[in-house]
Design a protein around this motif. Structure first.
Motif, PDB file in Angstrom:
ATOM      1  N   THR A 212      13.509  -8.221   4.145  1.00  9.18           N
ATOM      2  CA  THR A 212      12.735  -8.550   2.827  1.00  9.18           C
ATOM      3  C   THR A 212      13.877  -9.009   1.779  1.00  9.18           C
ATOM      4  OG1 THR A 212      11.038  -7.158   3.201  1.00  9.18           O
ATOM      5  CG2 THR A 212      11.029  -7.951   0.753  1.00  9.18           C
ATOM      6  N   LEU A 213      13.758 -10.272   1.400  1.00  5.48           N
ATOM      7  CA  LEU A 213      14.690 -10.531   0.331  1.00  5.48           C
ATOM      8  C   LEU A 213      13.948 -11.269  -0.623  1.00  5.48           C
ATOM      9  CD1 LEU A 213      17.549 -11.912   2.630  1.00  5.48           C
ATOM     10  CD2 LEU A 213      17.730  -9.699   1.428  1.00  5.48           C
TER      11      LEU A 213
ATOM     12  N   LEU B 259      24.870 -22.947  13.788  1.00  8.02           N
ATOM     13  CA  LEU B 259      23.693 -22.311  12.957  1.00  8.02           C
ATOM     14  C   LEU B 259      24.116 -20.920  12.841  1.00  8.02           C
ATOM     15  CD1 LEU B 259      21.114 -23.617  15.725  1.00  8.02           C
ATOM     16  CD2 LEU B 259      21.662 -24.574  13.635  1.00  8.02           C
ATOM     17  N   LEU B 260      24.178 -20.582  11.619  1.00 11.10           N
ATOM     18  CA  LEU B 260      24.294 -19.089  11.300  1.00 11.10           C
ATOM     19  C   LEU B 260      22.794 -18.492  10.945  1.00 11.10           C
ATOM     20  CD1 LEU B 260      27.461 -19.310   9.012  1.00 11.10           C
ATOM     21  CD2 LEU B 260      27.499 -18.581  11.419  1.00 11.10           C
ATOM     22  N   VAL B 261      22.380 -17.644  11.766  1.00 13.58           N
ATOM     23  CA  VAL B 261      20.909 -16.974  11.559  1.00 13.58           C
ATOM     24  C   VAL B 261      20.918 -15.754  10.324  1.00 13.58           C
ATOM     25  CG1 VAL B 261      19.133 -16.170  12.662  1.00 13.58           C
ATOM     26  CG2 VAL B 261      20.637 -17.592  13.771  1.00 13.58           C
ATOM     27  N   ALA B 262      20.841 -16.032   9.319  1.00 14.85           N
ATOM     28  CA  ALA B 262      20.962 -15.275   7.933  1.00 14.85           C
ATOM     29  C   ALA B 262      20.194 -14.083   8.129  1.00 14.85           C
ATOM     30  CB  ALA B 262      20.805 -15.944   6.585  1.00 14.85           C
ATOM     31  N   PRO B 263      18.963 -14.098   8.409  1.00 11.58           N
ATOM     32  CA  PRO B 263      18.316 -12.915   8.703  1.00 11.58           C
ATOM     33  C   PRO B 263      18.904 -11.864   9.522  1.00 11.58           C
ATOM     34  CG  PRO B 263      16.577 -14.724   8.668  1.00 11.58           C
ATOM     35  CD  PRO B 263      17.987 -15.163   8.916  1.00 11.58           C
ATOM     36  N   ASN B 264      19.392 -12.367  10.586  1.00 10.82           N
ATOM     37  CA  ASN B 264      19.716 -11.214  11.710  1.00 10.82           C
ATOM     38  C   ASN B 264      21.311 -10.774  11.263  1.00 10.82           C
ATOM     39  OD1 ASN B 264      17.499 -12.118  13.219  1.00 10.82           O
ATOM     40  ND2 ASN B 264      18.657 -13.551  14.498  1.00 10.82           N
ATOM     41  N   ILE B 265      22.057 -11.730  10.391  1.00  9.28           N
ATOM     42  CA  ILE B 265      23.336 -11.264  10.006  1.00  9.28           C
ATOM     43  C   ILE B 265      23.102 -10.095   9.024  1.00  9.28           C
ATOM     44  CG2 ILE B 265      25.356 -11.699   8.670  1.00  9.28           C
ATOM     45  CD1 ILE B 265      25.229 -14.483  10.187  1.00  9.28           C
ATOM     46  N   ILE B 266      22.090 -10.452   8.013  1.00 12.16           N
ATOM     47  CA  ILE B 266      21.861  -9.377   7.142  1.00 12.16           C
ATOM     48  C   ILE B 266      21.362  -8.093   7.602  1.00 12.16           C
ATOM     49  CG2 ILE B 266      20.342  -9.131   5.097  1.00 12.16           C
ATOM     50  CD1 ILE B 266      20.618 -12.044   4.440  1.00 12.16           C
ATOM     51  N   SER B 267      20.400  -8.485   8.740  1.00  7.99           N
ATOM     52  CA  SER B 267      19.939  -7.233   9.174  1.00  7.99           C
ATOM     53  C   SER B 267      20.672  -6.121   9.946  1.00  7.99           C
ATOM     54  CB  SER B 267      18.665  -7.344  10.359  1.00  7.99           C
ATOM     55  OG  SER B 267      18.067  -6.467  10.911  1.00  7.99           O
TER      56      SER B 267
ATOM     57  N   LEU C 210      24.118  -1.329  10.174  1.00  6.73           N
ATOM     58  CA  LEU C 210      25.376  -0.994  10.561  1.00  6.73           C
ATOM     59  C   LEU C 210      26.020  -0.107   9.409  1.00  6.73           C
ATOM     60  CD1 LEU C 210      27.286  -3.392  12.841  1.00  6.73           C
ATOM     61  CD2 LEU C 210      25.660  -1.431  13.658  1.00  6.73           C
ATOM     62  N   ASN C 211      25.513  -0.366   8.198  1.00  2.00           N
ATOM     63  CA  ASN C 211      25.798   0.054   6.929  1.00  2.00           C
ATOM     64  C   ASN C 211      27.481  -0.464   6.700  1.00  2.00           C
ATOM     65  OD1 ASN C 211      25.832   1.166   4.419  1.00  2.00           O
ATOM     66  ND2 ASN C 211      26.402   3.255   5.258  1.00  2.00           N
ATOM     67  N   VAL C 212      27.628  -1.727   6.749  1.00  2.00           N
ATOM     68  CA  VAL C 212      29.236  -2.155   6.709  1.00  2.00           C
ATOM     69  C   VAL C 212      29.117  -3.029   5.404  1.00  2.00           C
ATOM     70  CG1 VAL C 212      29.922  -1.841   9.264  1.00  2.00           C
ATOM     71  CG2 VAL C 212      28.629  -3.837   8.401  1.00  2.00           C
TER      72      VAL C 212
ATOM     73  N   PHE D  48      31.594  -8.377   7.092  1.00  2.00           N
ATOM     74  CA  PHE D  48      30.803  -8.596   8.313  1.00  2.00           C
ATOM     75  C   PHE D  48      30.524  -9.902   8.448  1.00  2.00           C
ATOM     76  CE2 PHE D  48      26.833  -8.780  10.808  1.00  2.00           C
ATOM     77  CZ  PHE D  48      27.374  -8.249  11.923  1.00  2.00           C
ATOM     78  N   ARG D  49      30.312 -10.872   7.614  1.00  2.00           N
ATOM     79  CA  ARG D  49      30.029 -12.117   7.430  1.00  2.00           C
ATOM     80  C   ARG D  49      31.085 -12.983   7.960  1.00  2.00           C
ATOM     81  NH1 ARG D  49      25.849 -12.130   1.988  1.00  2.00           N
ATOM     82  NH2 ARG D  49      24.465 -10.509   3.033  1.00  2.00           N
ATOM     83  N   LEU D  50      32.205 -12.694   7.421  1.00  2.00           N
ATOM     84  CA  LEU D  50      33.421 -13.230   8.043  1.00  2.00           C
ATOM     85  C   LEU D  50      33.887 -12.824   9.180  1.00  2.00           C
ATOM     86  CD1 LEU D  50      35.910 -14.935   7.003  1.00  2.00           C
ATOM     87  CD2 LEU D  50      36.965 -13.003   6.326  1.00  2.00           C
TER      88      LEU D  50
END
Length: 371
Positions: free
Chosen positions: A32-33, A158-166, A171-173, A178-180
């Motif tokens: 949720t964002l 393609l960068l899948v934003a919801p999955n990267i954020i999830s 992982l609490n990183v 993490f995105r880089l």
């Protein structure tokens, strides 16, 4: 008149629009964002994608990383990722679909094709819905070949934003780190195809060959699919998963296995090379990289029974082995011949490693005269 009907039938063998809509309907919701958070995440991912390219250049030595204007970076949601993949699948499978239709000429009526296409589209959509919550990013070299495509000539990342954020929350990183880290892997794939302009059509030809082999005898394929499903169920009951995924158990004759071997070697190379780039990054680039690696690699231990079953069915764990097998090959070659010697793999299809060479780098080094 018959030619036109044939063309329409080939397109209808898989209902791609239904596949995309089914995936969108079944895709699980992401984190949720708020609108401001979404905007910030998109901007952050675009920045990470840009920042990662010079690092890929420094690590790989590939001059193609200096200019990637013939492809693009898109930050997408899960449904958009699934739809993009239906477009790419349509490109990859079109020759095999036409071959199948020719083999069944006169024995398939339009009504039966439409029903079959709807069923297959729904099934593919369900698979894409499952995968849409797992994929962090993907370089798509085939989108530009689709009919009426608006993609740049070389494709899109393609960068899948919801999955990267999830995953970064799970992982609490540190999100920026993490995105880089993710973008370093995905941008490496983009650079690979820029460094080897012939690679897209070579891969497409190999996919066409394998899919044509499988679909050339559809009756035999259905029998093998039933046997593969039973085998998966039996091994799951016994507590042992398949070595390469039940889908790959469909392969039987030497031509099919040879086609798969070539694709396996290529995918192992691409994924392993991208992982080597990620692993070459130290804390000066991604400050919390050590923590990210440790926590990311430990994720598989927490997968549920259903997810493990589906991963086995689709051969996703085999894909993870491609990462490690390919990375080992790259490291061994670089240790002997340097990165410049390794980069000869991008010169032509003839210089790609075979599957035996992936597992024994000395064979490739000897063939290239680099020992």
């Amino acid at each position: 008149m018959e030619s036109s009907a044939s063309e329409m039938s080939a397109q209808a063998l898989i209902n791609w629009e239904l596949a995309a809509s089914t995936a969108a309907r079944l895709t699980p919701p992401g984190p949720t964002l708020g609108s401001a958070e979404i905007g910030a995440a998109v901007e952050s991912l675009r920045l990470a994608a840009d920042i990662s390219v010079p690092h890929v250049h420094d690590i790989t030595g590939l001059e193609a990383a200096r200019d990637l204007r013939d492809s693009s970076v898109l930050v997408v949601d899960r449904a958009s990722w699934a739809k993009a993949n239906t477009q790419s699948f349509a490109v990859m499978l079109e020759p095999a679909m036409e071959k199948l239709l020719e083999g069944r000429h006169g024995s398939m009526n339009p009504g039966a094709i439409a029903v079959s296409g709807a069923i297959t589209g729904s099934q593919l959509g369900a698979i894409l819905a499952f995968l849409s919550s797992k994929v962090l990013g993907q370089y798509d070299p085939f989108s530009a070949l689709a009919e009426n495509s608006s993609a740049p000539p070389a494709g899109r990342l393609l960068l899948v934003a919801p999955n990267i954020i999830s995953v970064e929350r799970e992982l609490n990183v540190e999100p920026q780190d993490f995105r880089l880290w993710v973008c370093l892997h995905e941008q490496t794939h983009r650079v690979q195809f820029a460094a080897a302009p012939w690679l897209r059509h070579h891969m497409l030809a190999e996919i066409e060959n394998l899919s044509g082999q499988l679909l050339g005898n559809v009756d035999s394929l259905m029998e093998r699919a039933t046997a593969a499903a039973k085998s998966l169920r039996d091994r799951s009951t016994a507590g042992t998963g398949p070595s390469r995924g039940a889908i790959l158990d469909l392969l039987q004759n030497p031509e099919e296995k040879a086609a798969l071997s070539r694709l396996t070697a290529l995918m192992s190379l691409l994924e392993g090379h991208a992982n080597v780039v990620m692993d070459a990054v130290d804390a000066s680039i991604v400050p919390s990289v050590k923590t990210i690696r440790q926590r990311f690699n430990a994720r598989d231990k927490d997968r549920g029974v259903i997810e493990k079953f589906i991963r086995n069915l689709l051969g996703l764990d085999a894909k993870m082995r491609q990462y490690s097998d390919g990375a080992k090959f790259v490291r061994e070659v670089v240790a002997v011949a340097g990165m410049e010697g390794f980069n000869r793999v991008w010169d032509s299809a003839e210089q790609l490693p075979t599957e035996p060479e992936i597992h024994d780098s000395k064979l490739w080094l000897e063939r290239m005269g680099l020992q």
